[in-house]
Design an enzyme around this catalytic site. Structure first.
Site, PDB file in Angstrom:
ATOM      1  N   SER A 186       0.789  -1.233   0.000  1.00  0.00           N
ATOM      2  CA  SER A 186       0.000   0.000   0.000  1.00  0.00           C
ATOM      3  C   SER A 186       0.822   1.284   0.000  1.00  0.00           C
ATOM      4  CB  SER A 186      -0.936  -0.003   1.201  1.00  0.00           C
ATOM      5  OG  SER A 186      -0.197  -0.043   2.389  1.00  0.00           O
ATOM      6  N   HIS A 214      -5.491  -4.580  -0.564  1.00  0.00           N
ATOM      7  CA  HIS A 214      -5.464  -3.485  -1.542  1.00  0.00           C
ATOM      8  C   HIS A 214      -5.613  -3.959  -2.987  1.00  0.00           C
ATOM      9  CE1 HIS A 214      -4.641   0.090   0.914  1.00  0.00           C
ATOM     10  NE2 HIS A 214      -4.030  -0.755   1.729  1.00  0.00           N
ATOM     11  N   LYS A 244     -12.138  -1.872   2.343  1.00  0.00           N
ATOM     12  CA  LYS A 244     -11.479  -0.993   1.381  1.00  0.00           C
ATOM     13  C   LYS A 244     -12.357  -0.881   0.125  1.00  0.00           C
ATOM     14  CE  LYS A 244      -7.136  -1.214   3.677  1.00  0.00           C
ATOM     15  NZ  LYS A 244      -6.119  -2.126   4.155  1.00  0.00           N
TER      16      LYS A 244
HETATM   17  C1  LIG Z   1      -5.839  -2.445   5.562  1.00  0.00           C
HETATM   18  C2  LIG Z   1      -5.216  -3.763   5.640  1.00  0.00           C
HETATM   19  C3  LIG Z   1      -5.653  -4.703   6.585  1.00  0.00           C
HETATM   20  C4  LIG Z   1      -6.690  -4.378   7.606  1.00  0.00           C
HETATM   21  O1  LIG Z   1      -7.970  -4.431   7.063  1.00  0.00           O
HETATM   22  P1  LIG Z   1      -9.197  -3.884   7.910  1.00  0.00           P
HETATM   23  O2  LIG Z   1     -10.371  -4.528   7.278  1.00  0.00           O
HETATM   24  O3  LIG Z   1      -9.188  -2.408   7.788  1.00  0.00           O
HETATM   25  O4  LIG Z   1      -8.999  -4.330   9.314  1.00  0.00           O
HETATM   26  C5  LIG Z   1      -5.059  -5.949   6.581  1.00  0.00           C
HETATM   27  N1  LIG Z   1      -4.079  -6.257   5.706  1.00  0.00           N
HETATM   28  C6  LIG Z   1      -3.635  -5.382   4.801  1.00  0.00           C
HETATM   29  C7  LIG Z   1      -2.567  -5.785   3.850  1.00  0.00           C
HETATM   30  C8  LIG Z   1      -4.172  -4.095   4.736  1.00  0.00           C
HETATM   31  O5  LIG Z   1      -3.734  -3.231   3.833  1.00  0.00           O
END
Ligand SMILES: *Cc1c(COP(=O)(O)O)cnc(C)c1O
Length: 396
Positions: A186, A214, A244
């Protein structure tokens, strides 16, 4: 009476962070999290959300969530194994498995929770995990919780991975060895080298684990990085988040039926924490339907990403090597990066600065997350503001 020791600890450490400029204050949004947000009465172009497809405010999802509240109420009432499994949970999991081209799926309360749950349900102190050095914090914490030996692998360095996979499997020290990676990283927007990773995994019989937070909704017609590379039957764990691109909240693991059956009896956040609410599930089901039926939003997302990248690049900004709509604008110096982000904000663009220790020292950046919901007008305005602030600060 509260603890003096605690108070001393908090005062010392909060002051320390504030002195070093590392204390983070949090902005409260006075509007929904869309392409334009309102903070302190000011409207800003929002380039900081993970709401890639704009689904967080989509009318179809809102309607589905509202109906679910009317029909099922606001809470699931219990953990899944007691009596908190609603028909809606089963439906969501079936839809996710279909979407990911796997036999089965299991939903959790968040993506973070997923990594807490899934890694430690399978790995233990007699195992080892090969983990990319840029993996997300929740992967790192999930690995730690499992008590397996964590072997850090240089970022996307396949020679290092092969070497360490060889050492770990030949050492005879471990029962199982897993390789674990983000699908899309990310901070830079680069994609994991999954074809090579899968090949190395096959060579050394590694368990494969891809956290595609992502990538889902963004790559592979929305199904994610694994599908993008045509590897749906070659990756053991596919982690996704509902928070997301899906626009709601929650996380899931997709994989073989036996794996999902095991997680349903052994993963602790599933067993001991109340499940997703009816509204979350119904909105997520609707989002998966939207993604399965049309690629319109993904196309818009990519077009917007390409447009913003092109505009910033032409102005002379260093936008790194992103392979996805994530658009870092690398400034370098930490203080200058923070000042740049602050000036963008004053001019009307909300793009957060990301500095050491989240990224390596000297690679401070302002990270832009364009979405399908941005209009060309918003992006043109963004580029004009970047030009103004960039010139003013002698960055371009
Ligand atoms: C954002 C993210 C998470 C966390 O996800 P949430 O649903 O916001 O708890 C886990 N792993 C990765 C790689 C992320 O980018």
């Amino acid at each position: 009476m509260s603890s003096n020791t605690l108070q001393q600890f908090l005062t010392t450490n909060l002051n320390d962070l504030k002195e070093k400029g590392l204390y983070n204050t949090i902005d409260s949004l006075e509007s929904a999290n869309g392409p334009i947000i309102k903070i302190d009465g000011r409207e800003l172009i929002n380039l900081s959300s993970n709401n890639y497809l704009g689904l967080a405010t989509d009318e179809r999802l809102k309607e589905a969530a509202t109906k679910a509240i009317t029909d099922f109420g606001v809470g699931a009432g219990a953990v899944r194994t007691i009596n908190g499994t609603l028909k809606l949970h089963d439906e969501l999991e079936e839809k996710l498995a279909e979407f990911k081209h796997t036999e089965a799926a299991i939903a959790y309360q968040s993506g973070f929770n997923c990594n807490m749950a899934a890694i430690s349900a399978v790995m233990d102190k007699n195992d080892a995990i090969l983990s990319d050095e840029l993996n997300h914090a929740s992967i790192i914490d999930g690995c730690r919780l499992s008590k397996a030996k964590i072997i850090r692998v240089k970022h996307s360095d396949m020679d290092d991975l092969r070497q360490k996979a060889k050492e770990a499997t030949e050492s005879g020290l471990y029962n199982k060895v897993m390789v674990i990676t983000d699908g899309v990283f990310s901070m830079d927007g680069d994609i994991a080298k999954l074809p090579e990773i899968v090949q190395i995994a096959e060579e050394f019989d590694l368990i494969t684990y891809v956290d595609d937070a992502h990538g889902s909704g963004v790559l592979g017609n929305g199904a994610g990085t694994v599908k993008h590379f045509g590897l749906s039957d070659k990756v053991d764990f596919q982690i996704g988040t509902l928070s997301k691109a899906i626009g709601v909240v929650g996380g899931y693991v997709a994989g073989k039926k036996d794996l999902i059956d095991w997680l349903k009896v052994r993963s602790r956040p599933f067993l001991f924490s109340t499940s997703l609410t009816p509204a979350d599930i119904a909105a997520s089901i609707k989002a998966v339907e939207v993604l399965s039926n049309s690629t319109e939003l993904q196309e818009k997302l990519w077009a917007n990403g390409d447009y913003l990248k092109k505009g910033l690049k032409e102005l002379g900004f260093d936008i790194g090597e992103s392979e996805t709509p994530i658009t870092p604008c690398i400034i370098g110096d930490e203080v200058k990066t923070q000042e740049f982000s602050k000036r963008l904000n004053e001019e009307g663009v909300y793009a957060k600065s990301i500095v050491f220790p989240t990224v390596p020292q000297g690679t401070g950046r302002v990270r832009n997350m364009p979405t399908a919901a941005h209009t060309k007008e918003m992006l043109d305005k963004t580029i004009a503001i970047y030009q103004k602030v960039g010139k003013e600060m002698n960055i371009i």
